[in-house]
Design a protein around this motif. Structure first.
Motif, PDB file in Angstrom:
ATOM      1  N   ALA A  40      -6.937 -81.695  11.153  1.00 61.20           N
ATOM      2  CA  ALA A  40      -5.597 -82.008  10.650  1.00 61.20           C
ATOM      3  C   ALA A  40      -5.074 -80.754   9.963  1.00 61.20           C
ATOM      4  O   ALA A  40      -5.604 -80.344   8.921  1.00 61.20           O
ATOM      5  CB  ALA A  40      -5.645 -83.183   9.681  1.00 61.20           C
ATOM      6  N   ASP A  41      -4.076 -80.123  10.555  1.00 65.15           N
ATOM      7  CA  ASP A  41      -3.492 -78.895  10.014  1.00 65.15           C
ATOM      8  C   ASP A  41      -2.289 -79.271   9.157  1.00 65.15           C
ATOM      9  O   ASP A  41      -1.217 -79.578   9.671  1.00 65.15           O
ATOM     10  CB  ASP A  41      -3.081 -77.970  11.154  1.00 65.15           C
ATOM     11  CG  ASP A  41      -2.715 -76.572  10.670  1.00 65.15           C
ATOM     12  OD1 ASP A  41      -2.275 -76.440   9.505  1.00 65.15           O
ATOM     13  OD2 ASP A  41      -2.878 -75.613  11.442  1.00 65.15           O
ATOM     14  N   LEU A  42      -2.479 -79.260   7.847  1.00 65.56           N
ATOM     15  CA  LEU A  42      -1.409 -79.694   6.948  1.00 65.56           C
ATOM     16  C   LEU A  42      -0.267 -78.699   6.901  1.00 65.56           C
ATOM     17  O   LEU A  42       0.856 -79.063   6.528  1.00 65.56           O
ATOM     18  CB  LEU A  42      -1.969 -79.924   5.542  1.00 65.56           C
ATOM     19  CG  LEU A  42      -2.557 -81.321   5.268  1.00 65.56           C
ATOM     20  CD1 LEU A  42      -3.763 -81.586   6.145  1.00 65.56           C
ATOM     21  CD2 LEU A  42      -2.939 -81.469   3.801  1.00 65.56           C
ATOM     22  N   ARG A  43      -0.501 -77.458   7.251  1.00 69.68           N
ATOM     23  CA  ARG A  43       0.572 -76.464   7.231  1.00 69.68           C
ATOM     24  C   ARG A  43       1.507 -76.612   8.422  1.00 69.68           C
ATOM     25  O   ARG A  43       2.726 -76.493   8.280  1.00 69.68           O
ATOM     26  CB  ARG A  43      -0.034 -75.059   7.200  1.00 69.68           C
ATOM     27  CG  ARG A  43      -0.700 -74.729   5.862  1.00 69.68           C
ATOM     28  CD  ARG A  43      -1.365 -73.364   5.874  1.00 69.68           C
ATOM     29  NE  ARG A  43      -2.011 -73.095   4.591  1.00 69.68           N
ATOM     30  CZ  ARG A  43      -2.834 -72.086   4.365  1.00 69.68           C
ATOM     31  NH1 ARG A  43      -3.125 -71.223   5.343  1.00 69.68           N
ATOM     32  NH2 ARG A  43      -3.378 -71.906   3.164  1.00 69.68           N
ATOM     33  N   SER A  44       0.941 -76.860   9.597  1.00 69.78           N
ATOM     34  CA  SER A  44       1.780 -77.016  10.787  1.00 69.78           C
ATOM     35  C   SER A  44       2.200 -78.464  11.010  1.00 69.78           C
ATOM     36  O   SER A  44       3.095 -78.733  11.806  1.00 69.78           O
ATOM     37  CB  SER A  44       1.028 -76.512  12.026  1.00 69.78           C
ATOM     38  OG  SER A  44      -0.092 -77.338  12.297  1.00 69.78           O
ATOM     39  N   GLY A  45       1.531 -79.403  10.321  1.00 72.24           N
ATOM     40  CA  GLY A  45       1.854 -80.814  10.495  1.00 72.24           C
ATOM     41  C   GLY A  45       1.401 -81.376  11.829  1.00 72.24           C
ATOM     42  O   GLY A  45       2.042 -82.273  12.377  1.00 72.24           O
ATOM     43  N   ARG A  46       0.269 -80.855  12.344  1.00 71.86           N
ATOM     44  CA  ARG A  46      -0.206 -81.312  13.651  1.00 71.86           C
ATOM     45  C   ARG A  46      -1.681 -81.707  13.575  1.00 71.86           C
ATOM     46  O   ARG A  46      -2.436 -81.194  12.760  1.00 71.86           O
ATOM     47  CB  ARG A  46      -0.024 -80.219  14.711  1.00 71.86           C
ATOM     48  CG  ARG A  46       1.381 -79.665  14.769  1.00 71.86           C
ATOM     49  CD  ARG A  46       1.574 -78.776  15.969  1.00 71.86           C
ATOM     50  NE  ARG A  46       1.935 -79.538  17.160  1.00 71.86           N
ATOM     51  CZ  ARG A  46       2.196 -78.983  18.334  1.00 71.86           C
ATOM     52  NH1 ARG A  46       2.119 -77.675  18.482  1.00 71.86           N
ATOM     53  NH2 ARG A  46       2.526 -79.721  19.371  1.00 71.86           N
ATOM     54  N   ILE A  47      -2.058 -82.616  14.457  1.00 67.71           N
ATOM     55  CA  ILE A  47      -3.443 -83.046  14.591  1.00 67.71           C
ATOM     56  C   ILE A  47      -3.978 -82.488  15.903  1.00 67.71           C
ATOM     57  O   ILE A  47      -3.335 -82.621  16.952  1.00 67.71           O
ATOM     58  CB  ILE A  47      -3.552 -84.579  14.587  1.00 67.71           C
ATOM     59  CG1 ILE A  47      -3.019 -85.144  13.275  1.00 67.71           C
ATOM     60  CG2 ILE A  47      -5.008 -85.018  14.784  1.00 67.71           C
ATOM     61  CD1 ILE A  47      -2.850 -86.641  13.290  1.00 67.71           C
TER      62      ILE A  47
END
Length: 478
Positions: free
Chosen positions: A294-301
């Motif tokens: 879960a990449d919280l910076r890009s907002g993608r899983i």
């Protein structure tokens, strides 16, 4: 026809409002089924040390009163015994439902009671999920000598119940019906055992700080998010296990198993440095582990599977194999093809490879040695599992979707068949003694120089093998 909602149920949920009543009903429902459905009691209690014999007797009680040495009254939620062939296993059970959390001081009292009474262990059951199998969600509980402390989440109990009902273990129709009633009760919202999958009060602060690059060091909120992330992955594993009727787990490094605090520390540092929450799921028989990020910076899983290419095919054959395995997969999957000893892959979407398979090896002109398949999806941003844009729900759906549409269809590459050995060269013929020759002569040996074997056609009758007449004479002398 009377509607199904009015059907009589073994475990009623009507009137359930307070957590205390939820605990009593959930404990009674579970323990009563364990006494009758032996396959389930084996699955849940066997790993704790109870007998695995099919003929073992299981007995259970609820709210049995005890008194400590100081005269203080204790009333554990339940006690269960498993007896077989003169050996007995006893567990003292403490149950929590809803948002109630296990208390270290209360556990210490029950552990001392179990030690005094000669019980084997204290088993806690709650909505809390341990970071991994064998770990306990409660910190600070001191376990005395001679007694063990175990934990089962309600999510695991539900998952194991569903698996057992779908397997061939429960063959008795009445036992199957009892187990089905337990599953229905545990799945009901009023039972108080449903896992919330809430990401905690600090979720918004941590997510925004990560997105803006303001998380310079791990805080208490960061550690809490990492703990909840670990629990979320564990819940995803249980969901898959129930759906697949198989053991799905998180591969945990040995160092993390021996020191759970180290695991939480490294996860918190990764979240601050990279803005990512990561983990893996292992599914028996799958082509590879599922990597979850879960990449919280890009907002993608990001879901990934990494596996080797078949070695008995050329470059085109290897890509064709992959396309056949992914014929039902979504076209937006990202495919990376790695040549042997290369860290720079050829990259294309699945749709692009379907149109031009050569994109997987155009620049290197070398066949792919392994493939990496990646699914990207949008990450929910809400902390609550019941919200429309829930983070936990978006992760669970991404994991389930990647396995169903992609991973389960990729079959293991069988090893090449063994090759037959070449026919060995015939051994040279053994020299055959000719009885007609004089003693000491060899007949038909092509390896001997002319004059030492049978007489040649040109000098037959004129030359023969010298024959020693006296000691020290002849060709072998000296």
């Amino acid at each position: 026809m009377i509607e199904e909602q009015f059907r009589a149920r073994l475990f009623a949920v009507s009137g359930l409002r307070q957590e205390a009543e939820q605990e009593v009903r959930a404990t009674s429902a579970l323990l009563s089924v364990l006494q009758v459905v032996r396959p389930l009691s084996k699955r849940l209690l066997g790993p704790l040390g109870a007998s695995l014999s099919d003929s073992a007797e299981v007995l259970a009680w609820t709210e049995v009163p005890f008194e400590t040495a100081d005269g203080e009254g204790l009333r554990p939620d339940g006690i269960v015994t498993v007896s077989s062939r003169g050996r007995s296993f006893t567990a003292l059970i403490e149950v929590k439902t809803g948002a109630s959390r296990l208390d270290a001081d209360q556990l210490a009292n029950y552990l001392r009671l179990a030690q005094r009474e000669g019980f084997d262990c204290v088993l806690t059951i709650s909505t809390e999920v341990a970071a991994f199998d064998g770990a306990h969600p409660t910190k600070g509980a001191v376990v005395p000598k001679g007694v063990a402390l175990h934990h089962l989440s309600w999510a695991r109990i539900l998952s194991e119940s569903i698996r057992e009902l779908g397997s061939e273990g429960v063959t008795d129709e009445e036992q199957a019906w009892l187990l089905g009633e337990l599953i229905r009760y545990l799945q009901h919202g009023r039972s108080g055992v449903a896992q919330s999958r809430d990401m905690g009060k600090g979720w918004t602060t941590v997510w925004q700080g990560t997105r803006d690059g303001l998380l310079s060091r791990p805080t208490a909120e960061v550690h809490d998010i990492c703990k909840r992330w670990d629990q979320l992955l564990h819940s995803c594993a249980l969901d898959l296990a129930a759906a697949l009727r198989s053991d799905v787990s998180e591969p945990i490094p040995r160092a993390h198993r021996s020191d759970p605090a180290l695991r939480e520390k490294e996860m918190a540092e990764q979240l601050c440095d990279e803005g990512k929450l990561t983990g893996q799921l292992r599914i028996p028989g799958a082509i590879s582990d599922l990597s979850v990020t879960a990449d919280l910076r890009s907002g993608r899983i990001m879901l990934q599977a990494d596996f080797g290419a078949p070695t008995d095919k050329g470059a085109k054959g290897r890509v064709s194999w992959l396309l056949r395995e992914l014929r039902e997969a979504p076209g937006e999957l990202v495919i990376e093809a790695f040549a042997e000893r290369s860290s720079n892959p050829e990259q294309a979407t699945l749709d692009q490879l379907r149109k031009d398979p050569a994109r997987a090896f155009t620049s290197t002109q070398r066949p792919p040695a392994r493939f990496r398949v990646t699914q990207l999806s949008e990450m929910g941003r809400s902390r609550s599992a019941t919200a429309k844009n829930s983070f936990a729900v978006s992760v669970a759906q991404a994991v389930d979707g990647f396995y169903r549409t992609t991973v389960q269809h990729i079959r293991h590459v069988p090893p090449p068949a063994p090759k037959t050995l070449k026919e060995p060269a015939p051994a040279p013929a053994e020299p055959v003694r000719n009885d007609s020759d004089e003693p000491g002569t060899l007949s038909g040996d092509p390896g001997l120089p002319e004059g030492l074997g049978a007489p040649s056609p040109t000098n037959r009758g004129r030359q023969s093998v010298p024959r020693p007449s006296e000691e020290g004479e002849g060709p072998d002398a000296n």
